[in-house]
Write a protein that holds these residues in place. Sequence first.
Motif, PDB file in Angstrom:
ATOM      1  N   PHE A  36      74.748  50.586 -10.697  1.00 57.73           N
ATOM      2  CA  PHE A  36      74.247  51.607 -11.611  1.00 57.73           C
ATOM      3  C   PHE A  36      72.821  52.000 -11.257  1.00 57.73           C
ATOM      4  CE2 PHE A  36      71.750  52.642 -15.414  1.00 57.73           C
ATOM      5  CZ  PHE A  36      72.418  53.790 -15.834  1.00 57.73           C
ATOM      6  N   TRP A  37      71.946  51.016 -11.039  1.00 54.66           N
ATOM      7  CA  TRP A  37      70.538  51.331 -10.796  1.00 54.66           C
ATOM      8  C   TRP A  37      70.323  51.988  -9.441  1.00 54.66           C
ATOM      9  CZ3 TRP A  37      68.053  52.004 -14.881  1.00 54.66           C
ATOM     10  CH2 TRP A  37      68.290  51.212 -16.009  1.00 54.66           C
ATOM     11  N   GLU A  38      71.157  51.636  -8.480  1.00 54.67           N
ATOM     12  CA  GLU A  38      71.051  52.321  -7.185  1.00 54.67           C
ATOM     13  C   GLU A  38      71.332  53.805  -7.349  1.00 54.67           C
ATOM     14  OE1 GLU A  38      72.122  54.376  -3.714  1.00 54.67           O
ATOM     15  OE2 GLU A  38      73.649  53.797  -5.198  1.00 54.67           O
ATOM     16  N   ALA A  39      72.382  54.126  -8.115  1.00 52.67           N
ATOM     17  CA  ALA A  39      72.731  55.529  -8.347  1.00 52.67           C
ATOM     18  C   ALA A  39      71.718  56.204  -9.269  1.00 52.67           C
ATOM     19  CB  ALA A  39      74.140  55.620  -8.937  1.00 52.67           C
ATOM     20  N   TYR A  40      71.285  55.501 -10.292  1.00 51.56           N
ATOM     21  CA  TYR A  40      70.317  56.031 -11.276  1.00 51.56           C
ATOM     22  C   TYR A  40      69.052  56.494 -10.568  1.00 51.56           C
ATOM     23  CZ  TYR A  40      67.193  55.791 -15.423  1.00 51.56           C
ATOM     24  OH  TYR A  40      66.285  56.041 -16.421  1.00 51.56           O
ATOM     25  N   TRP A  41      68.478  55.609  -9.746  1.00 45.88           N
ATOM     26  CA  TRP A  41      67.231  55.954  -9.066  1.00 45.88           C
ATOM     27  C   TRP A  41      67.462  56.847  -7.856  1.00 45.88           C
ATOM     28  CZ3 TRP A  41      63.234  55.803 -11.834  1.00 45.88           C
ATOM     29  CH2 TRP A  41      63.039  54.805 -12.787  1.00 45.88           C
ATOM     30  N   GLY A  42      68.598  56.689  -7.204  1.00 45.78           N
ATOM     31  CA  GLY A  42      68.876  57.519  -6.040  1.00 45.78           C
ATOM     32  C   GLY A  42      69.005  58.994  -6.381  1.00 45.78           C
ATOM     33  N   CYS A  43      69.483  59.282  -7.585  1.00 42.51           N
ATOM     34  CA  CYS A  43      69.640  60.673  -8.033  1.00 42.51           C
ATOM     35  C   CYS A  43      68.428  61.181  -8.811  1.00 42.51           C
ATOM     36  CB  CYS A  43      70.897  60.797  -8.909  1.00 42.51           C
ATOM     37  SG  CYS A  43      72.448  60.444  -8.065  1.00 42.51           S
ATOM     38  N   ARG A  44      67.476  60.315  -9.086  1.00 46.17           N
ATOM     39  CA  ARG A  44      66.372  60.669  -9.991  1.00 46.17           C
ATOM     40  C   ARG A  44      65.406  61.733  -9.457  1.00 46.17           C
ATOM     41  NH1 ARG A  44      66.988  59.022 -15.383  1.00 46.17           N
ATOM     42  NH2 ARG A  44      64.971  59.162 -16.429  1.00 46.17           N
ATOM     43  N   PRO A  45      65.119  61.794  -8.150  1.00 44.49           N
ATOM     44  CA  PRO A  45      64.146  62.795  -7.681  1.00 44.49           C
ATOM     45  C   PRO A  45      64.471  64.223  -8.104  1.00 44.49           C
ATOM     46  CG  PRO A  45      64.491  61.173  -5.972  1.00 44.49           C
ATOM     47  CD  PRO A  45      65.509  60.873  -7.045  1.00 44.49           C
ATOM     48  N   ASP A  46      65.731  64.623  -8.022  1.00 50.19           N
ATOM     49  CA  ASP A  46      66.087  65.984  -8.437  1.00 50.19           C
ATOM     50  C   ASP A  46      65.901  66.176  -9.938  1.00 50.19           C
ATOM     51  OD1 ASP A  46      66.717  66.776  -5.882  1.00 50.19           O
ATOM     52  OD2 ASP A  46      68.876  66.439  -6.103  1.00 50.19           O
ATOM     53  N   TYR A  47      66.174  65.142 -10.712  1.00 49.64           N
ATOM     54  CA  TYR A  47      65.989  65.192 -12.161  1.00 49.64           C
ATOM     55  C   TYR A  47      64.502  65.330 -12.492  1.00 49.64           C
ATOM     56  CZ  TYR A  47      67.410  63.850 -17.009  1.00 49.64           C
ATOM     57  OH  TYR A  47      67.675  63.813 -18.359  1.00 49.64           O
ATOM     58  N   ASP A  48      63.681  64.545 -11.810  1.00 53.67           N
ATOM     59  CA  ASP A  48      62.228  64.644 -11.994  1.00 53.67           C
ATOM     60  C   ASP A  48      61.706  66.032 -11.644  1.00 53.67           C
ATOM     61  OD1 ASP A  48      61.681  62.082 -12.946  1.00 53.67           O
ATOM     62  OD2 ASP A  48      61.379  61.245 -10.954  1.00 53.67           O
ATOM     63  N   ALA A  49      62.368  66.689 -10.694  1.00 58.05           N
ATOM     64  CA  ALA A  49      61.912  68.012 -10.247  1.00 58.05           C
ATOM     65  C   ALA A  49      62.473  69.149 -11.094  1.00 58.05           C
ATOM     66  CB  ALA A  49      62.282  68.221  -8.780  1.00 58.05           C
ATOM     67  N   GLY A  50      63.220  68.808 -12.167  1.00 57.45           N
ATOM     68  CA  GLY A  50      63.646  69.840 -13.096  1.00 57.45           C
ATOM     69  C   GLY A  50      65.138  70.027 -13.252  1.00 57.45           C
ATOM     70  N   GLN A  51      65.938  69.184 -12.610  1.00 53.73           N
ATOM     71  CA  GLN A  51      67.395  69.304 -12.728  1.00 53.73           C
ATOM     72  C   GLN A  51      67.852  69.115 -14.172  1.00 53.73           C
ATOM     73  OE1 GLN A  51      69.691  65.989 -11.101  1.00 53.73           O
ATOM     74  NE2 GLN A  51      71.066  67.445 -10.089  1.00 53.73           N
ATOM     75  N   ASP A  52      68.905  69.818 -14.558  1.00 53.48           N
ATOM     76  CA  ASP A  52      69.501  69.682 -15.880  1.00 53.48           C
ATOM     77  C   ASP A  52      70.055  68.267 -16.068  1.00 53.48           C
ATOM     78  OD1 ASP A  52      72.482  69.963 -17.282  1.00 53.48           O
ATOM     79  OD2 ASP A  52      70.894  71.035 -18.347  1.00 53.48           O
ATOM     80  N   ALA A  53      69.950  67.748 -17.304  1.00 48.39           N
ATOM     81  CA  ALA A  53      70.385  66.382 -17.586  1.00 48.39           C
ATOM     82  C   ALA A  53      71.867  66.166 -17.297  1.00 48.39           C
ATOM     83  CB  ALA A  53      70.085  66.024 -19.037  1.00 48.39           C
ATOM     84  N   LEU A  54      72.708  67.110 -17.686  1.00 50.80           N
ATOM     85  CA  LEU A  54      74.143  66.950 -17.425  1.00 50.80           C
ATOM     86  C   LEU A  54      74.431  66.911 -15.938  1.00 50.80           C
ATOM     87  CD1 LEU A  54      75.686  69.274 -20.173  1.00 50.80           C
ATOM     88  CD2 LEU A  54      75.819  66.760 -20.049  1.00 50.80           C
ATOM     89  N   ALA A  55      73.703  67.718 -15.177  1.00 48.17           N
ATOM     90  CA  ALA A  55      73.897  67.719 -13.720  1.00 48.17           C
ATOM     91  C   ALA A  55      73.451  66.389 -13.123  1.00 48.17           C
ATOM     92  CB  ALA A  55      73.131  68.875 -13.088  1.00 48.17           C
ATOM     93  N   TYR A  56      72.362  65.852 -13.661  1.00 49.23           N
ATOM     94  CA  TYR A  56      71.880  64.552 -13.174  1.00 49.23           C
ATOM     95  C   TYR A  56      72.916  63.467 -13.417  1.00 49.23           C
ATOM     96  CZ  TYR A  56      69.575  60.016 -13.346  1.00 49.23           C
ATOM     97  OH  TYR A  56      69.280  58.685 -13.183  1.00 49.23           O
ATOM     98  N   TRP A  57      73.414  63.370 -14.659  1.00 53.11           N
ATOM     99  CA  TRP A  57      74.371  62.305 -14.947  1.00 53.11           C
ATOM    100  C   TRP A  57      75.693  62.513 -14.224  1.00 53.11           C
ATOM    101  CZ3 TRP A  57      72.977  57.778 -16.409  1.00 53.11           C
ATOM    102  CH2 TRP A  57      71.786  57.621 -17.109  1.00 53.11           C
ATOM    103  N   ALA A  58      76.051  63.768 -13.955  1.00 52.57           N
ATOM    104  CA  ALA A  58      77.236  64.030 -13.136  1.00 52.57           C
ATOM    105  C   ALA A  58      77.011  63.528 -11.709  1.00 52.57           C
ATOM    106  CB  ALA A  58      77.551  65.525 -13.125  1.00 52.57           C
ATOM    107  N   ALA A  59      75.788  63.694 -11.196  1.00 49.84           N
ATOM    108  CA  ALA A  59      75.477  63.211  -9.858  1.00 49.84           C
ATOM    109  C   ALA A  59      75.518  61.686  -9.802  1.00 49.84           C
ATOM    110  CB  ALA A  59      74.101  63.723  -9.436  1.00 49.84           C
ATOM    111  N   VAL A  60      75.002  61.049 -10.853  1.00 47.65           N
ATOM    112  CA  VAL A  60      75.049  59.581 -10.906  1.00 47.65           C
ATOM    113  C   VAL A  60      76.494  59.105 -10.920  1.00 47.65           C
ATOM    114  CG1 VAL A  60      74.477  57.546 -12.292  1.00 47.65           C
ATOM    115  CG2 VAL A  60      72.812  59.405 -12.056  1.00 47.65           C
ATOM    116  N   ALA A  61      77.316  59.726 -11.774  1.00 48.42           N
ATOM    117  CA  ALA A  61      78.732  59.350 -11.843  1.00 48.42           C
ATOM    118  C   ALA A  61      79.419  59.589 -10.508  1.00 48.42           C
ATOM    119  CB  ALA A  61      79.422  60.145 -12.951  1.00 48.42           C
ATOM    120  N   GLY A  62      79.104  60.708  -9.862  1.00 52.01           N
ATOM    121  CA  GLY A  62      79.712  61.017  -8.573  1.00 52.01           C
ATOM    122  C   GLY A  62      79.357  59.980  -7.526  1.00 52.01           C
TER     123      GLY A  62
END
Length: 217
Positions: A36-62
Motif C-alpha cells: 500500500f505505501w509503495e503505491a501511496y507514495w509512488g503516485c503522490r507526486p502527481d497528487y501534490d502537483a494538483g491531480q484530482d483526488a479520485l484520479a490519485y486513488w484510482a492510480a494507487v488502486a491500479g
Amino acid sequence: MPEVIVFDLYGVIARVQTADAKQGLVDLSGVPGESFWEAYWGCRPDYDAGQDALAYWAAVAGRLGTRFADVDALMAADLESWCHVDDEMVAVVHELADQGRTLGLLSNIVPDLVPLWEARHGDWLGRFASLTYSCRIGVAKPDRRAYEICAQRLGVELGEALFFDDNEVNVVAAREAGMAAELFVSPAQVRALTLSGGSWLSAPSGGVRSVGAERDS
C-alpha cells in the motif's frame, strides 16, 4: 538574523501521519501495508502537483491491481491524517511575525487539504506573507521551480531567504537553487537561528551552516 524565513509545512509546522492513522489507511485499503505505501507514495507526486483526488486513488488502486471497497472513506481518512499541527512551531511563527519578519510557506500538499488547513488554521496561516502550495503552482519540491516561485511571491531573491524543511532532499535542492536552507530539527533550533542571535552563514553548497545552534545527530 534572517529577515525572510520560509517554512515547509509537514514535518516542520504540521505533524506527519501517526502510526494509528497510517494503520487505519492500510485497513481501509484491504491490502498489505508495504504494498500500500509503495503505491501511496509512488503516485503522490502527481497528487501534490494538483491531480484530482479520485484520479490519485484510482492510480494507487491500479498500481496495486485492486479496487478499493470505500474510496470516500480512504480519502477522508487520508485528509484527516494530515491536518494536525505542532503547537510549539505555531508559537514560533507568531513570535517571528511579531518581530516583523517576512514569512513564507512552501509546501508539497494535495488540493483537498488546502481548504481544510485554511479553515482550521487560518489564524496563524494569516501571519505568512505568501503561501506557496505545490498543488496550486503545478510543481513540487525538490523541483527548482518551486523555490523560484516561492521567492518571487515573497518579492525577494533566492539568497535572501532562509528555508527550513525536514526532508534532506528538499534542503539540498533549495541550496542548489541558491536559497539558504537548514534541515529542520526542532523549534529550539529554529529559535536559535532566527530569534536568539544564532549565526547562519552562506556555505559553498549554497546553503547555510549554523553557528551556536544545537542540533541532534
